[in-house]
Every structure is written in structure tokens, then in C-alpha cells.
Design a protein around this motif. Structure first.
Motif, mmCIF file in Angstrom:
data_model
loop_
_atom_site.group_PDB
_atom_site.id
_atom_site.type_symbol
_atom_site.label_atom_id
_atom_site.label_comp_id
_atom_site.label_asym_id
_atom_site.label_seq_id
_atom_site.Cartn_x
_atom_site.Cartn_y
_atom_site.Cartn_z
ATOM 1 N N ILE A 59 -11.764 34.570 79.971
ATOM 2 C CA ILE A 59 -11.983 34.070 81.336
ATOM 3 C C ILE A 59 -13.467 33.830 81.582
ATOM 4 C CG2 ILE A 59 -11.874 34.745 83.777
ATOM 5 C CD1 ILE A 59 -9.202 36.113 83.103
ATOM 6 N N TRP A 60 -14.323 34.746 81.145
ATOM 7 C CA TRP A 60 -15.761 34.557 81.340
ATOM 8 C C TRP A 60 -16.273 33.352 80.565
ATOM 9 C CZ3 TRP A 60 -18.420 36.025 85.187
ATOM 10 C CH2 TRP A 60 -18.094 37.189 85.868
ATOM 11 N N VAL A 61 -15.761 33.141 79.372
ATOM 12 C CA VAL A 61 -16.171 31.965 78.591
ATOM 13 C C VAL A 61 -15.764 30.691 79.317
ATOM 14 C CG1 VAL A 61 -15.735 30.705 76.446
ATOM 15 C CG2 VAL A 61 -16.181 33.158 76.378
ATOM 16 N N ILE A 62 -14.575 30.670 79.877
ATOM 17 C CA ILE A 62 -14.112 29.487 80.611
ATOM 18 C C ILE A 62 -14.974 29.269 81.850
ATOM 19 C CG2 ILE A 62 -12.196 28.577 81.990
ATOM 20 C CD1 ILE A 62 -10.319 29.918 79.932
ATOM 21 N N ILE A 63 -15.280 30.340 82.574
ATOM 22 C CA ILE A 63 -16.119 30.208 83.772
ATOM 23 C C ILE A 63 -17.498 29.656 83.410
ATOM 24 C CG2 ILE A 63 -17.349 31.534 85.548
ATOM 25 C CD1 ILE A 63 -14.836 33.324 85.726
ATOM 26 N N LEU A 64 -18.090 30.171 82.336
ATOM 27 C CA LEU A 64 -19.402 29.674 81.914
ATOM 28 C C LEU A 64 -19.336 28.228 81.444
ATOM 29 C CD1 LEU A 64 -20.814 32.815 80.072
ATOM 30 C CD2 LEU A 64 -21.501 31.906 82.297
#
Length: 79
Positions: A59-64
Motif C-alpha cells: 500500500i505504501w509503495v502504491i501511495i508513493l
């Protein structure tokens, strides 16, 4: 005399049906208790917590990635 044979046969069937019903209930209760135990222990499984951590990382990779894409698009618009 045939009445007593039919009566005895019916009585035997009902006893057999009671035994079968009791066995089926016992099997069903054992199966349901095993499912409950498995569902409760899945939270204690270390692989389960690892999967949650991986999904949080994803999820953090997608947000970034979305933030970077928006920054590039904003830069293109301003330019």
C-alpha cells in the motif's frame, strides 16, 4: 403375526436411525469445532502476520507511486 414383524422392523429402524443421527451429529460437531480452532489459530500463524506486513508495504509503495505520478503531472502542467 405379520404385524409384530412390521412393528419390530420399524422399531429396529428407529434405533438404527437414532444411532446414525447421533454419529452424524458427533461428526458435525467435531468438524465445526476443528473449523473454529483453525480460524482462531490462523491469527497466531507467523506467516499470516507476514502477509499483513507485506500488504501494508504494498500500500505504501502504491501511495508513493501515485504521489510521484501526480508530481510529474503537476510539473508538466506548470511547465
Amino acid at each position: 403375526m405379520p404385524m409384530s414383524i412390521i412393528y419390530n422392523d420399524t422399531q429396529e429402524k428407529s434405533e438404527l436411525q437414532r444411532k446414525i443421527t447421533a454419529e452424524l451429529r458427533a461428526k458435525q460437531e467435531a468438524a465445526s469445532s476443528n473449523e473454529v480452532k483453525q480460524s482462531l489459530t490462523s491469527f497466531d500463524d507467523p506467516d499470516y502476520s507476514r502477509e499483513i506486513k507485506l500488504s501494508k508495504t504494498t500500500i505504501w509503495v502504491i501511495i508513493l507511486a501515485v504521489a510521484a505520478l501526480l508530481a510529474v503531472l503537476l510539473y508538466m502542467m506548470v511547465r
